[in-house]
Design an enzyme around this catalytic site. Structure first.
Site, PDB file in Angstrom:
ATOM      1  N   CYS A  95       0.606  -1.101   0.014  1.00  0.00           N
ATOM      2  CA  CYS A  95      -0.114  -0.034  -0.040  1.00  0.00           C
ATOM      3  C   CYS A  95       0.919   1.145   0.149  1.00  0.00           C
ATOM      4  O   CYS A  95       1.842   1.301   0.683  1.00  0.00           O
ATOM      5  CB  CYS A  95      -1.009   0.041   1.171  1.00  0.00           C
ATOM      6  SG  CYS A  95      -0.826   1.292   2.502  1.00  0.00           S
ATOM      7  N   GLU A  96       0.435   2.152  -0.785  1.00  0.00           N
ATOM      8  CA  GLU A  96       1.524   3.470  -0.806  1.00  0.00           C
ATOM      9  C   GLU A  96       1.058   4.363   0.280  1.00  0.00           C
ATOM     10  O   GLU A  96       1.899   5.292   0.372  1.00  0.00           O
ATOM     11  CB  GLU A  96       1.175   3.896  -2.355  1.00  0.00           C
ATOM     12  CG  GLU A  96      -0.195   4.716  -2.625  1.00  0.00           C
ATOM     13  CD  GLU A  96      -0.305   5.244  -3.966  1.00  0.00           C
ATOM     14  OE1 GLU A  96       0.291   4.895  -4.938  1.00  0.00           O
ATOM     15  OE2 GLU A  96      -1.025   6.165  -4.134  1.00  0.00           O
ATOM     16  N   HIS A  97       0.215   4.274   0.911  1.00  0.00           N
ATOM     17  CA  HIS A  97       0.163   5.010   2.248  1.00  0.00           C
ATOM     18  C   HIS A  97       0.701   4.873   3.238  1.00  0.00           C
ATOM     19  O   HIS A  97       1.273   5.464   4.156  1.00  0.00           O
ATOM     20  CB  HIS A  97      -1.589   5.284   2.448  1.00  0.00           C
ATOM     21  CG  HIS A  97      -2.291   5.454   1.463  1.00  0.00           C
ATOM     22  ND1 HIS A  97      -3.412   5.004   1.103  1.00  0.00           N
ATOM     23  CD2 HIS A  97      -2.048   6.597   0.633  1.00  0.00           C
ATOM     24  CE1 HIS A  97      -4.100   5.388   0.150  1.00  0.00           C
ATOM     25  NE2 HIS A  97      -3.264   6.478  -0.197  1.00  0.00           N
ATOM     26  N   HIS A  98       1.019   3.373   3.516  1.00  0.00           N
ATOM     27  CA  HIS A  98       1.630   2.757   4.736  1.00  0.00           C
ATOM     28  C   HIS A  98       2.920   2.024   4.374  1.00  0.00           C
ATOM     29  O   HIS A  98       3.687   1.537   5.070  1.00  0.00           O
ATOM     30  CB  HIS A  98       0.755   2.045   5.935  1.00  0.00           C
ATOM     31  CG  HIS A  98      -0.445   2.842   6.284  1.00  0.00           C
ATOM     32  ND1 HIS A  98      -1.557   3.001   5.530  1.00  0.00           N
ATOM     33  CD2 HIS A  98      -0.548   3.938   7.170  1.00  0.00           C
ATOM     34  CE1 HIS A  98      -2.510   3.597   6.008  1.00  0.00           C
ATOM     35  NE2 HIS A  98      -1.880   4.170   7.202  1.00  0.00           N
ATOM     36  N   GLN A 136      -5.476  -0.199  -3.965  1.00  0.00           N
ATOM     37  CA  GLN A 136      -6.095  -1.303  -4.563  1.00  0.00           C
ATOM     38  C   GLN A 136      -6.985  -0.918  -5.655  1.00  0.00           C
ATOM     39  O   GLN A 136      -7.230  -1.621  -6.758  1.00  0.00           O
ATOM     40  CB  GLN A 136      -7.052  -2.049  -3.726  1.00  0.00           C
ATOM     41  CG  GLN A 136      -7.629  -3.515  -4.068  1.00  0.00           C
ATOM     42  CD  GLN A 136      -8.598  -4.077  -3.196  1.00  0.00           C
ATOM     43  OE1 GLN A 136      -7.875  -4.079  -1.802  1.00  0.00           O
ATOM     44  NE2 GLN A 136      -9.539  -4.725  -3.402  1.00  0.00           N
ATOM     45  N   HIS A 164      -5.646  -5.670   3.737  1.00  0.00           N
ATOM     46  CA  HIS A 164      -4.528  -4.824   4.079  1.00  0.00           C
ATOM     47  C   HIS A 164      -3.667  -4.762   5.330  1.00  0.00           C
ATOM     48  O   HIS A 164      -4.705  -4.594   6.063  1.00  0.00           O
ATOM     49  CB  HIS A 164      -4.885  -3.487   3.496  1.00  0.00           C
ATOM     50  CG  HIS A 164      -5.529  -3.309   2.039  1.00  0.00           C
ATOM     51  ND1 HIS A 164      -4.931  -2.147   1.437  1.00  0.00           N
ATOM     52  CD2 HIS A 164      -6.509  -4.087   1.400  1.00  0.00           C
ATOM     53  CE1 HIS A 164      -5.675  -2.317  -0.008  1.00  0.00           C
ATOM     54  NE2 HIS A 164      -6.409  -3.271   0.174  1.00  0.00           N
ATOM     55  N   CYS A 166      -2.068  -2.568   6.634  1.00  0.00           N
ATOM     56  CA  CYS A 166      -2.168  -1.403   7.348  1.00  0.00           C
ATOM     57  C   CYS A 166      -3.570  -1.378   7.912  1.00  0.00           C
ATOM     58  O   CYS A 166      -3.693  -0.592   8.920  1.00  0.00           O
ATOM     59  CB  CYS A 166      -2.228  -0.321   6.516  1.00  0.00           C
ATOM     60  SG  CYS A 166      -3.158  -0.264   5.046  1.00  0.00           S
TER      61      CYS A 166
HETATM   62 ZN   LIG Z   1      -2.491   1.645   3.877  1.00  0.00          ZN
END
Ligand SMILES: [Zn+2]
Length: 209
Positions: A95-98, A136, A164, A166
């Site tokens: 995931c590109e956020h976490h 996703q 996920h 995260c």
């Molecule tokens: Zn994430």
């Protein structure tokens, strides 16, 4: 075409943007210290090098061109005009956020017009987009849009079911929660019977995750 911007927005940076291997290893040492550990401890001595090598595998999708994967092998369809479905393609993404793991399965179907592609190539397209920093929704759209653009089929459907890390290991810590994303194009979007046939072929939207 619809989706083109999404396709373009996580391709590889130019070579000048990449740090050296030792810079990357130093960054891992910084994160080890941030976690509260001493990077010099014996058990951690080789960890930065291992992590950097693991990154090469986890993000090898940046070195792959999914459109090329599909282009290389198309063949005449030999009269076959029914839906082709590859279900339960396992994938790992990030995931590109976490920068936490995403694990799941993809179901990919298309209705050939005059070209088909070996089914292993569909799995490789999933892999080439999964092994990047992702969300996703974009992963789902990129797979469907690339198949639509290269094979020009009468329709494409992509369903991704994933969990996920995260979400399961931090934040709300909801273990077992799955996320489903769907992209339907052409006949898969416009024709209820085709859509239904695809959903039936992949076994509905429950199960794997
Ligand atoms: Zn994430």
């Amino acid at each position: 075409m619809h989706g083109t911007l999404e396709i373009l927005d996580n391709t590889r940076q130019g070579p000048e943007a990449r740090p050296t291997r030792s810079e990357a290893e130093e960054a891992v040492r910084t994160l080890i210290r941030w976690a509260g550990e001493a990077p010099g401890r014996e058990g951690l001595a080789d960890t930065p090098a291992r992590v950097v090598r693991a990154y090469e595998e986890w993000f090898e999708g940046y070195d792959q061109d999914p459109a090329e994967i599909l282009k290389r092998t198309f063949e005449e369809v030999g009269g076959y005009d029914e839906m082709v479905v590859l279900r339960d393609i396992p994938f790992q993404s990030c995931c590109e956020h976490h920068m936490a793991a995403i694990e799941g399965v993809a179901h990919v179907g298309y209705l050939p017009d005059d070209r088909v592609v070996g089914i292993s190539k569909l799995a490789r397209v999933v892999e080439a987009y999964a092994r990047r920093l992702q969300v996703q929704e974009r992963l789902t759209a990129q797979i469907a849009d690339t198949i639509a653009e290269v094979l020009k089929p009468r329709g494409v459907g992509v369903i991704i079911q994933a969990s996920h890390a995260c979400m399961t290991t931090r934040g709300v810590r909801k273990h077992g929660v799955g996320m489903v994303t769907i992209r339907m194009l052409g006949a898969f979007r416009n024709d209820a019977a085709t859509r239904h046939e695809f959903l039936t072929a992949v076994g509905g939207l429950h199960g794997s995750n």
